[in-house]
Design a protein around this motif. Structure first.
Motif, short mmCIF file in Angstrom:
data_model
loop_
_atom_site.label_atom_id
_atom_site.label_comp_id
_atom_site.label_asym_id
_atom_site.label_seq_id
_atom_site.Cartn_x
_atom_site.Cartn_y
_atom_site.Cartn_z
N PRO A 139 -53.50 -17.82 -11.12
CA PRO A 139 -52.13 -17.72 -11.63
C PRO A 139 -51.96 -18.33 -13.01
CG PRO A 139 -52.28 -19.56 -10.14
CD PRO A 139 -53.64 -18.91 -10.14
N MET A 140 -52.93 -18.07 -13.93
CA MET A 140 -52.84 -18.69 -15.24
C MET A 140 -52.25 -17.71 -16.24
SD MET A 140 -55.86 -17.05 -15.38
CE MET A 140 -56.91 -16.20 -16.56
N HIS A 141 -51.83 -18.24 -17.39
CA HIS A 141 -51.28 -17.42 -18.45
C HIS A 141 -52.26 -17.26 -19.61
CE1 HIS A 141 -47.76 -18.82 -16.20
NE2 HIS A 141 -47.18 -17.72 -16.61
N SER A 142 -53.27 -18.13 -19.68
CA SER A 142 -54.23 -18.06 -20.77
C SER A 142 -55.51 -18.76 -20.36
CB SER A 142 -53.65 -18.71 -22.04
OG SER A 142 -54.54 -18.57 -23.13
N THR A 143 -56.64 -18.26 -20.86
CA THR A 143 -57.94 -18.89 -20.63
C THR A 143 -58.56 -19.25 -21.97
OG1 THR A 143 -58.31 -17.55 -18.64
CG2 THR A 143 -60.23 -18.64 -19.59
N LEU A 144 -59.05 -20.49 -22.08
CA LEU A 144 -59.76 -20.93 -23.27
C LEU A 144 -61.17 -21.33 -22.86
CD1 LEU A 144 -57.01 -23.14 -24.98
CD2 LEU A 144 -57.62 -20.77 -25.50
N TRP A 145 -62.11 -21.17 -23.79
CA TRP A 145 -63.51 -21.40 -23.46
C TRP A 145 -64.06 -22.63 -24.18
CZ3 TRP A 145 -64.30 -18.29 -19.58
CH2 TRP A 145 -63.65 -17.06 -19.54
N ALA A 156 -52.62 -21.04 -28.44
CA ALA A 156 -52.25 -20.73 -27.05
C ALA A 156 -50.98 -21.47 -26.65
CB ALA A 156 -53.40 -21.10 -26.11
N ILE A 157 -50.90 -22.75 -27.03
CA ILE A 157 -49.71 -23.54 -26.72
C ILE A 157 -48.48 -22.95 -27.39
CG2 ILE A 157 -48.61 -25.79 -27.11
CD1 ILE A 157 -51.37 -27.05 -26.69
N ASP A 158 -48.62 -22.60 -28.68
CA ASP A 158 -47.48 -22.05 -29.40
C ASP A 158 -47.01 -20.74 -28.79
OD1 ASP A 158 -47.24 -24.10 -31.25
OD2 ASP A 158 -48.63 -23.19 -32.67
N SER A 159 -47.95 -19.88 -28.39
CA SER A 159 -47.56 -18.59 -27.84
C SER A 159 -46.89 -18.73 -26.48
CB SER A 159 -48.79 -17.66 -27.72
OG SER A 159 -49.71 -18.17 -26.78
N GLY A 219 -39.86 -19.10 -26.65
CA GLY A 219 -38.88 -18.55 -25.72
C GLY A 219 -38.86 -17.04 -25.71
N PRO A 220 -37.90 -16.43 -25.01
CA PRO A 220 -37.77 -14.99 -24.96
C PRO A 220 -37.51 -14.41 -26.34
CG PRO A 220 -36.41 -16.06 -23.28
CD PRO A 220 -36.91 -17.12 -24.19
N ARG A 276 -45.09 -9.31 -26.58
CA ARG A 276 -46.23 -9.94 -25.90
C ARG A 276 -46.42 -11.39 -26.32
NH1 ARG A 276 -50.01 -6.51 -23.36
NH2 ARG A 276 -49.47 -4.31 -23.52
N ARG A 277 -45.49 -11.95 -27.07
CA ARG A 277 -45.67 -13.29 -27.63
C ARG A 277 -45.90 -14.35 -26.57
NH1 ARG A 277 -40.49 -12.06 -28.67
NH2 ARG A 277 -40.94 -11.75 -30.86
N SER A 278 -45.40 -14.14 -25.35
CA SER A 278 -45.59 -15.13 -24.29
C SER A 278 -46.97 -15.02 -23.64
CB SER A 278 -44.51 -14.99 -23.22
OG SER A 278 -44.56 -13.70 -22.63
N GLY A 279 -47.71 -13.96 -23.98
CA GLY A 279 -49.06 -13.80 -23.46
C GLY A 279 -50.09 -14.37 -24.41
N PRO A 280 -51.36 -14.34 -24.03
CA PRO A 280 -52.41 -14.93 -24.87
C PRO A 280 -52.72 -14.08 -26.10
CG PRO A 280 -53.36 -13.90 -22.93
CD PRO A 280 -51.88 -13.85 -22.74
N PHE A 281 -53.17 -14.75 -27.15
CA PHE A 281 -53.73 -14.09 -28.33
C PHE A 281 -55.20 -14.46 -28.37
CE2 PHE A 281 -55.14 -14.04 -32.73
CZ PHE A 281 -54.60 -12.86 -33.24
#
Length: 353
Positions: free
Chosen positions: A96-102, A113-116, A120-121, A188-193
């Motif tokens: 149930p994560m929103h982003s993965t970092l390696w 990742a934190i900024d994205s 807000g909406p 898509r700003r709330s998702g990962p880049f």
């Protein structure tokens, strides 16, 4: 209302120290714990807007313990998972994560990742407290030359529609800034880049980096590895130096663009992802197509919207604005208030070829 607090689980001291600086600059406090059991105890009595979990944390070695965070609903906020490049043996795409970092963790990637995730909406972006969006807006607003104003208009229109974008220009012209801007101004700003440099590794490693591999897929594949496309689910993937992509990977990328489906190396099942693709190159892809080095069908799939960034020598009117912007930015960072560029130096900069 959730307080402006972030929870970290089992981050190493150096990363935690860097995270504290990133968060303080954004008005957030960090609460650090060393295990999943401690994290669940803290979450039971407090609310957080973001939780970062190192998969090497005690108690985070299986998917069930991580899914336990779901039980706390909004208490944990958005979830960033930090994993080894071999995936720590877990299928992070199912978590149930929103982003993965390696690992090794890049603080710039962590900051992005934190900024994205903390923006807000859509309707609140203008009032968002996060400097990443504000910084992107300020840097894009420095584009005052006619050609860059045209590029800015195309950028903003591209951000409104969920299509692939091809960004071209010489090395150092700001193609990555354009990609970040499209992502942060889009729905898509709330998702990962997720960024991938297609020229940075050989074909075999790049295929695993993009699409992942199953355990035992080849010699040395001791654990399941999640690829960048899975990590970018519900977000944006930025394929830099796309002109250097191997022909075999061009075919696999074309399939993902057409169907949104792919298989991990050694995998039997087909995976589906919802990812927006942005690509950049300093090469002439039309010439590469004519010479047979780049697939024509892939070129047209990528080139739905085209943004060309001219070199700075062709927009010298922007040099004073850019120079003053970076002086102000780094003077604050290094606490050198009052530092300015003398007129003679600025004149020399604008004349430099």
């Amino acid at each position: 209302m959730i307080e402006r607090k972030v929870l970290s689980v089992h981050l190493d001291p150096m990363t935690r120290q860097g995270l504290v600086r990133v968060l303080r600059a954004r008005g957030y406090d960090l609460v650090a714990v060393s295990s999943m059991s401690e994290a669940l105890d803290v979450l039971a009595g407090d609310d957080f807007c973001l939780t970062l979990v190192d998969l090497d944390a005690p108690g985070a070695s299986d998917a069930d313990s991580l899914r336990e965070l779901k039980r706390y609903g909004r208490n944990a906020g958005a979830l960033i998972v930090i994993a080894d490049r071999d995936g720590n043996g877990l299928d992070t795409a199912s978590l149930p994560m929103h982003s993965t970092l390696w690992k090794p963790l890049d603080l710039d990637e962590l900051q992005q990742a934190i900024d994205s995730l903390l923006v807000g909406p859509v309707e609140e972006v203008k009032h968002a407290p996060e400097p990443m969006v504000g910084r992107i807006r300020r840097e894009v607003d420095l584009w005052c030359s006619p050609r860059m104003q045209d590029a800015r208009q195309i950028l903003r229109e591209a951000a409104r529609v969920d299509v692939t974008v091809l960004i071209t220009g010489e090395t150092g012209t700001g193609k990555e800034l354009v990609a970040h801007a499209i992502h942060h101004f889009s729905s898509r700003r709330s998702g990962p880049f997720v960024k991938v440099n297609c020229a940075a590794m050989p074909r075999e490693l790049l295929e695993s980096e993009l699409f992942g591999h199953e355990r035992g897929a080849f010699t040395g594949a001791h654990k399941l590895k999640i690829g960048k496309f899975e990590a970018a689910h519900h977000g944006t993937i930025f394929l830099d130096e796309i002109g250097d992509l191997h022909p075999a990977l061009q075919a696999k990328l074309l399939h993902v663009l057409q169907d949104g489906e792919f298989s991990r190396i050694g995998g039997k099942s087909t995976l589906s992802v919802d990812v927006r693709v942005l690509a950049a190159t300093n090469q002439n892809l039309e010439r590469a197509v004519a010479e047979g080095r780049f697939r024509e069908d892939l070129y047209y799939r990528l080139n739905v919207v085209h943004i060309e960034i001219p070199p700075l020598r062709e927009r010298t009117a922007e040099i004073p604005h850019l120079a003053n912007y970076f002086v102000e930015r780094y003077a604050k960072l290094y606490r050198r208030d009052g530092f300015t560029i003398p007129p003679s130096v600025m004149e020399r900069l604008t004349r430099h070829s």
